[in-house]
Motif scaffolding. Structure first.
Motif, short mmCIF file in Angstrom:
data_model
loop_
_atom_site.label_atom_id
_atom_site.label_comp_id
_atom_site.label_asym_id
_atom_site.label_seq_id
_atom_site.Cartn_x
_atom_site.Cartn_y
_atom_site.Cartn_z
N TRP A 80 0.80 -1.10 0.18
CA TRP A 80 -0.03 -0.13 -0.25
C TRP A 80 0.89 1.17 0.40
O TRP A 80 0.72 2.31 -0.50
CB TRP A 80 -0.56 -0.11 0.57
CG TRP A 80 -2.07 1.53 1.54
CD1 TRP A 80 -2.69 1.44 0.77
CD2 TRP A 80 -1.01 1.99 1.96
NE1 TRP A 80 -3.18 2.62 0.98
CE2 TRP A 80 -2.22 3.23 1.66
CE3 TRP A 80 -0.74 2.84 3.16
CZ2 TRP A 80 -2.12 4.05 2.51
CZ3 TRP A 80 -0.38 4.33 3.91
CH2 TRP A 80 -1.86 4.37 3.36
N TRP A 81 2.08 0.93 0.47
CA TRP A 81 2.92 2.58 1.09
C TRP A 81 3.36 2.79 -0.48
O TRP A 81 3.76 3.85 -0.77
CB TRP A 81 3.98 2.16 1.80
CG TRP A 81 4.68 3.49 2.11
CD1 TRP A 81 5.73 3.70 1.77
CD2 TRP A 81 4.31 4.58 3.02
NE1 TRP A 81 6.42 4.59 2.35
CE2 TRP A 81 5.67 5.28 3.03
CE3 TRP A 81 3.49 4.56 4.25
CZ2 TRP A 81 5.61 6.50 3.51
CZ3 TRP A 81 3.29 6.23 4.50
CH2 TRP A 81 4.54 6.73 4.56
N VAL A 108 -0.33 3.30 -4.14
CA VAL A 108 -1.54 3.34 -4.18
C VAL A 108 -2.56 2.40 -4.83
O VAL A 108 -3.34 2.69 -4.14
CB VAL A 108 -1.58 4.85 -3.89
CG1 VAL A 108 -3.07 5.78 -3.92
CG2 VAL A 108 -0.46 6.35 -3.68
N VAL A 149 -3.37 -0.69 -5.33
CA VAL A 149 -2.37 -2.14 -5.06
C VAL A 149 -3.92 -2.63 -5.70
O VAL A 149 -3.97 -3.67 -6.26
CB VAL A 149 -2.58 -1.78 -3.96
CG1 VAL A 149 -2.44 -3.54 -2.88
CG2 VAL A 149 -1.78 -1.09 -2.87
#
Length: 111
Positions: free
Chosen positions: A44-45, A48, A50
């Protein structure tokens, strides 16, 4: 009679490892959750968007995370059952059956 009546002469077994394991479960839950959620948080980091990519990998890691949580929950329930079973025995109020005590039987025509 009280709410919980202990069985006279009941044996209470000493606790061994169940209390030690029960006290360690929150740490295991937190550590395992971090381990299994780390790839999800990293994905996720890093990106964005995903959900459009690597959906299979996300499903695998979510499955591992939920399976781990289920294992910890089942272990908690099992340890609590062992702790209860090793405790003192309790008795309920007696319930006399009509066949055992003839005065409790209601025969037709009698009050």
């Amino acid at each position: 009679m009280g709410l919980l009546n202990k069985l006279p002469g009941g044996i209470r077994y000493p606790s061994h490892r169940e209390w030690q394991l029960l006290k360690k479960l929150p740490k295991w839950w937190l550590l395992g959750s971090v381990v299994f959620a780390a790839p999800l948080i990293y994905a996720w980091w890093k990106n964005v968007d995903v959900l459009s990519q690597d959906l299979e990998h996300l499903a695998i890691f979510f499955g591992l995370l939920f399976t781990f949580w289920f294992f910890i929950g089942a272990m908690t329930i099992g340890l609590i059952v062992v702790i209860i079973m090793k405790g003192p025995g309790y008795v309920a109020d007696p319930y006399y059956l009509p066949k055992e005590d003839k005065s409790l039987e209601n025969k037709p025509g009698q009050q």
